[in-house]
Design an enzyme around this catalytic site. Structure first.
Site, PDB file in Angstrom:
ATOM      1  N   ASP A 228       0.860  -1.188   0.000  1.00 18.52           N
ATOM      2  CA  ASP A 228       0.000   0.000   0.000  1.00 18.52           C
ATOM      3  C   ASP A 228       0.891   1.229   0.000  1.00 18.52           C
ATOM      4  OD1 ASP A 228      -2.357  -1.475   0.067  1.00 18.52           O
ATOM      5  OD2 ASP A 228      -2.533  -1.383   2.246  1.00 18.52           O
TER       6      ASP A 228
ATOM      7  N   ASP B 210      -7.044  -1.752  -4.049  1.00 19.56           N
ATOM      8  CA  ASP B 210      -8.034  -1.469  -3.008  1.00 19.56           C
ATOM      9  C   ASP B 210      -9.155  -0.591  -3.554  1.00 19.56           C
ATOM     10  OD1 ASP B 210      -6.427  -2.888  -1.238  1.00 19.56           O
ATOM     11  OD2 ASP B 210      -5.469  -1.083  -0.443  1.00 19.56           O
TER      12      ASP B 210
END
Length: 169
Positions: free
Chosen positions: A117, A136
């Site tokens: 991320d 995501d």
């Protein structure tokens, strides 16, 4: 199903390319953070071993492989459901978006043991401590699209109106 597959492939490639460019190309792994348009957009390195926002995070291999298997099962179910039902183009695109995002995170878990991320966005005095990635966003958008663009809303199937359902006493 070709539309689902093409959209899934496009999302998967966008996700993996952005991760390669930012995490490895810009060496965000070592740098930790890069301010792009503070506070609106920053790169903040985070290795997510759990689900959204690091929930159920664990260093254990059981959790890692459990999330991989769960993701693959969800991808398989969405693919099967999309193939077996008469859905419009927006629902099929949504399914492809969700599938591509899920597979992008699966590759990360297999290759790195965690999801890479790196996107961080804050605004208006709110300091967001969480990071996320393109996959995501795709998972969220795909799931929202499936909710919005599926269901019985008087839609037609193959150009013919659906027959009315007979009520049972």
């Amino acid at each position: 199903m070709r539309r689902v597959a093409l959209v899934a492939l496009a999302i998967f490639l966008i996700d993996q390319i952005t991760k390669l460019v930012v995490v490895f190309g810009l060496d965000l792994r070592a740098r930790g953070e890069i301010d792009i348009l503070p506070p609106l957009l920053n790169f903040r390195m985070a290795w997510n071993r759990g689900v959204n926002f690091g929930l159920m995070s664990s260093e254990g291999e059981l959790m890692r492989w459990g999330l991989i298997i769960l993701s693959i099962l969800i991808v398989g179910w969405v693919w099967h459901w999309s193939a077996k039902s008469a859905h419009g183009p927006l629902a099929r695109i949504s399914a492809g978006v969700l599938i591509g995002g899920a597979l992008g995170n699966v590759v990360d878990r297999v290759a790195y043991g965690a999801v890479a991320d790196f996107l961080n966005m804050s605004c208006c005095g709110f300091d967001n401590p969480y990071a996320f990635n393109v996959a995501d966003i795709a998972i969220f958008a795909g799931a929202a699209g499936l909710v919005l663009f599926t269901g019985d809303r008087g839609a037609t199937s193959g150009g013919k109106p659906r027959p009315k359902r007979r009520k049972t006493p």
